[in-house]
Design a protein around this motif. Sequence first.
Motif, PDB file in Angstrom:
ATOM      1  N   VAL A 112       0.829  -1.206   0.000  1.00 43.44           N
ATOM      2  CA  VAL A 112       0.000   0.000   0.000  1.00 43.44           C
ATOM      3  C   VAL A 112       0.864   1.256   0.000  1.00 43.44           C
ATOM      4  O   VAL A 112       0.721   2.137  -0.851  1.00 43.44           O
ATOM      5  CB  VAL A 112      -0.951  -0.009   1.216  1.00 43.44           C
ATOM      6  CG1 VAL A 112      -1.579   1.364   1.426  1.00 43.44           C
ATOM      7  CG2 VAL A 112      -2.044  -1.056   1.031  1.00 43.44           C
ATOM      8  N   GLU A 115       2.698   2.654  -3.095  1.00 45.76           N
ATOM      9  CA  GLU A 115       1.964   3.349  -4.145  1.00 45.76           C
ATOM     10  C   GLU A 115       2.219   4.856  -4.110  1.00 45.76           C
ATOM     11  O   GLU A 115       1.968   5.555  -5.089  1.00 45.76           O
ATOM     12  CB  GLU A 115       0.464   3.082  -4.008  1.00 45.76           C
ATOM     13  CG  GLU A 115       0.063   1.656  -4.340  1.00 45.76           C
ATOM     14  CD  GLU A 115       0.221   1.333  -5.813  1.00 45.76           C
ATOM     15  OE1 GLU A 115      -0.145   2.180  -6.656  1.00 45.76           O
ATOM     16  OE2 GLU A 115       0.720   0.226  -6.133  1.00 45.76           O
ATOM     17  N   ARG A 116       2.722   5.342  -2.978  1.00 42.60           N
ATOM     18  CA  ARG A 116       3.009   6.787  -2.874  1.00 42.60           C
ATOM     19  C   ARG A 116       4.437   7.084  -2.436  1.00 42.60           C
ATOM     20  O   ARG A 116       5.026   8.078  -2.848  1.00 42.60           O
ATOM     21  CB  ARG A 116       2.031   7.440  -1.890  1.00 42.60           C
ATOM     22  CG  ARG A 116       2.349   8.899  -1.627  1.00 42.60           C
ATOM     23  CD  ARG A 116       1.283   9.627  -0.857  1.00 42.60           C
ATOM     24  NE  ARG A 116       1.707  11.008  -0.594  1.00 42.60           N
ATOM     25  CZ  ARG A 116       0.964  11.908   0.035  1.00 42.60           C
ATOM     26  NH1 ARG A 116      -0.255  11.583   0.464  1.00 42.60           N
ATOM     27  NH2 ARG A 116       1.423  13.123   0.250  1.00 42.60           N
ATOM     28  N   MET A 288      -2.822   8.769   2.198  1.00 41.47           N
ATOM     29  CA  MET A 288      -2.980   8.189   0.877  1.00 41.47           C
ATOM     30  C   MET A 288      -4.443   8.210   0.453  1.00 41.47           C
ATOM     31  O   MET A 288      -5.346   8.083   1.274  1.00 41.47           O
ATOM     32  CB  MET A 288      -2.435   6.756   0.870  1.00 41.47           C
ATOM     33  CG  MET A 288      -0.945   6.690   1.095  1.00 41.47           C
ATOM     34  SD  MET A 288      -0.280   5.005   0.945  1.00 41.47           S
ATOM     35  CE  MET A 288      -0.618   4.641  -0.776  1.00 41.47           C
ATOM     36  N   GLN A 292      -5.278   4.864  -4.294  1.00 37.79           N
ATOM     37  CA  GLN A 292      -3.893   4.417  -4.119  1.00 37.79           C
ATOM     38  C   GLN A 292      -3.831   3.199  -3.200  1.00 37.79           C
ATOM     39  O   GLN A 292      -3.118   2.224  -3.482  1.00 37.79           O
ATOM     40  CB  GLN A 292      -3.037   5.544  -3.526  1.00 37.79           C
ATOM     41  CG  GLN A 292      -2.834   6.747  -4.422  1.00 37.79           C
ATOM     42  CD  GLN A 292      -2.064   7.855  -3.712  1.00 37.79           C
ATOM     43  OE1 GLN A 292      -2.399   8.228  -2.585  1.00 37.79           O
ATOM     44  NE2 GLN A 292      -1.036   8.369  -4.359  1.00 37.79           N
ATOM     45  N   ALA A 295      -5.161   0.177  -5.008  1.00 38.18           N
ATOM     46  CA  ALA A 295      -4.223  -0.295  -6.035  1.00 38.18           C
ATOM     47  C   ALA A 295      -3.141  -1.164  -5.402  1.00 38.18           C
ATOM     48  O   ALA A 295      -2.754  -2.203  -5.948  1.00 38.18           O
ATOM     49  CB  ALA A 295      -3.603   0.886  -6.770  1.00 38.18           C
ATOM     50  N   GLY A 296      -2.651  -0.758  -4.225  1.00 40.48           N
ATOM     51  CA  GLY A 296      -1.626  -1.539  -3.541  1.00 40.48           C
ATOM     52  C   GLY A 296      -2.149  -2.892  -3.101  1.00 40.48           C
ATOM     53  O   GLY A 296      -1.474  -3.912  -3.245  1.00 40.48           O
ATOM     54  N   GLY A 299      -2.948  -5.229  -6.162  1.00 38.06           N
ATOM     55  CA  GLY A 299      -1.757  -5.672  -6.872  1.00 38.06           C
ATOM     56  C   GLY A 299      -0.893  -6.647  -6.104  1.00 38.06           C
ATOM     57  O   GLY A 299       0.024  -7.248  -6.665  1.00 38.06           O
ATOM     58  N   TYR A 300      -1.208  -6.849  -4.825  1.00 36.27           N
ATOM     59  CA  TYR A 300      -0.367  -7.728  -4.002  1.00 36.27           C
ATOM     60  C   TYR A 300      -0.648  -9.190  -4.325  1.00 36.27           C
ATOM     61  O   TYR A 300      -1.789  -9.642  -4.307  1.00 36.27           O
ATOM     62  CB  TYR A 300      -0.609  -7.475  -2.519  1.00 36.27           C
ATOM     63  CG  TYR A 300       0.093  -8.479  -1.633  1.00 36.27           C
ATOM     64  CD1 TYR A 300       1.476  -8.470  -1.521  1.00 36.27           C
ATOM     65  CD2 TYR A 300      -0.619  -9.453  -0.946  1.00 36.27           C
ATOM     66  CE1 TYR A 300       2.136  -9.403  -0.720  1.00 36.27           C
ATOM     67  CE2 TYR A 300       0.025 -10.388  -0.150  1.00 36.27           C
ATOM     68  CZ  TYR A 300       1.401 -10.358  -0.056  1.00 36.27           C
ATOM     69  OH  TYR A 300       2.057 -11.282   0.718  1.00 36.27           O
TER      70      TYR A 300
END
Length: 433
Positions: A112, A115-116, A288, A292, A295-296, A299-300
Amino acid sequence: MTSTETLYSHYLEHPQVSTDTRNITKDCIFFALKGDNFNANEFAEQALDNGAAFAVVDEEQYAKNERCLLVDDVLTALQNLARHHRKQLNIPVIGLTGSNGKTTSKELINAVLAERYKTFATSGNLNNHIGVPLSILSIGSDVQIAVIEMGANHQKEIELLCTIAQPTHGIITNVGMAHLDGFGGFEGVKKGKAELYAYLKENHGYTFINRNNPYLLEMSNTAGLNKLIYYGTEHGNTIKGNLKSSDPFIEVEWTNHEVATTVKTNLTGSYNFENILAAICIGDFFDMEPDQINAGLAGYQPKNNRSQLTKTERNTVICDFYNANPSSMEAALNNLSALSSPQKVAILGDMFELGPESAKQHELIAQQATQSGLNEVILIGKHFYGFKDVLDATFFETPGEAANYLQQNVMNNNLILLKGSRGMKLENLLQYL
């Protein structure tokens, strides 16, 4: 003797550290640790020959030239070097511990935040008195946030690791029936894990707490924490979430008081819901956006044989054989029961480090497994084997015997839970499934 300051000046020029002569990188600093059955001082010269810039030793006979740095104790020198490096890092460090879910939570939090931010997270399970210093010394100057996993099997260990990692933020995933032998029972587990809370209290750190966990609430109250950020399933938390689906993958709906959103993950196991909420809460705390964070999470991809759903040529296997204790076993069996599949099998291996509780806990898990309505239950190891005459299951004393059985009795179209302690090496059975 070589001082910490002198060591650090060498480290700044050679910021790679190794404790294993099999993994020497060019110009690293080799720390010659000792164990019950080895003395790496004996390999200091070999490390230098293999490309190390310096070797840190604590026996004078091995300090053969100026590239051998003599200290009183190599492990203490490594830990002090990490402490010194940590003090130079002006970044948030999230300290993470717990009986179950540490590594998965660490990976989710890192996924997570990445992503930033430029992040660092503990590699693998380098979470002990050696692994934590190595992790801290791997944090580069460009890192903005670090996530440090801290494991323990006895009291005062988390306290020590906190002095090295010096967390500014912290989270205990949960407390359960793990390492009962070393901690001296469940109350000892709570006391040991709460050492993180004590450190955060003393150093004015922030603590993320699962409000649905009564043990964590009790421990936080006892510690007198006041910088608290809550997550859970009820209103009034900073992050409120609910489990929409977990068959087979987890889908979570969550809100941060302003925005309601849903995320689908690649994780299996309803017990991972609270680990996902923790990562959401920490991402939200660090400003965040929901997209975002999602997305984290989306995508894991789980790995390391923790709640990893694997499709073989014949079956679907929940690979969860990295480790096991009674709490995680119970949760894994509950999850298996909740999943949709016409054919379900549990293959369970012994749980280690339970001390006087071992027989009772193995019996309870064996009973749960045999009463869960599964098509077959296979129990492996000397601890489970003691109940072969009283429970309706297939028992084997060793994984080798189980392997022979699985070769002769081929399974097809099953959903199989494969779980046991690391020392059982149940990964060797996967090829027969």
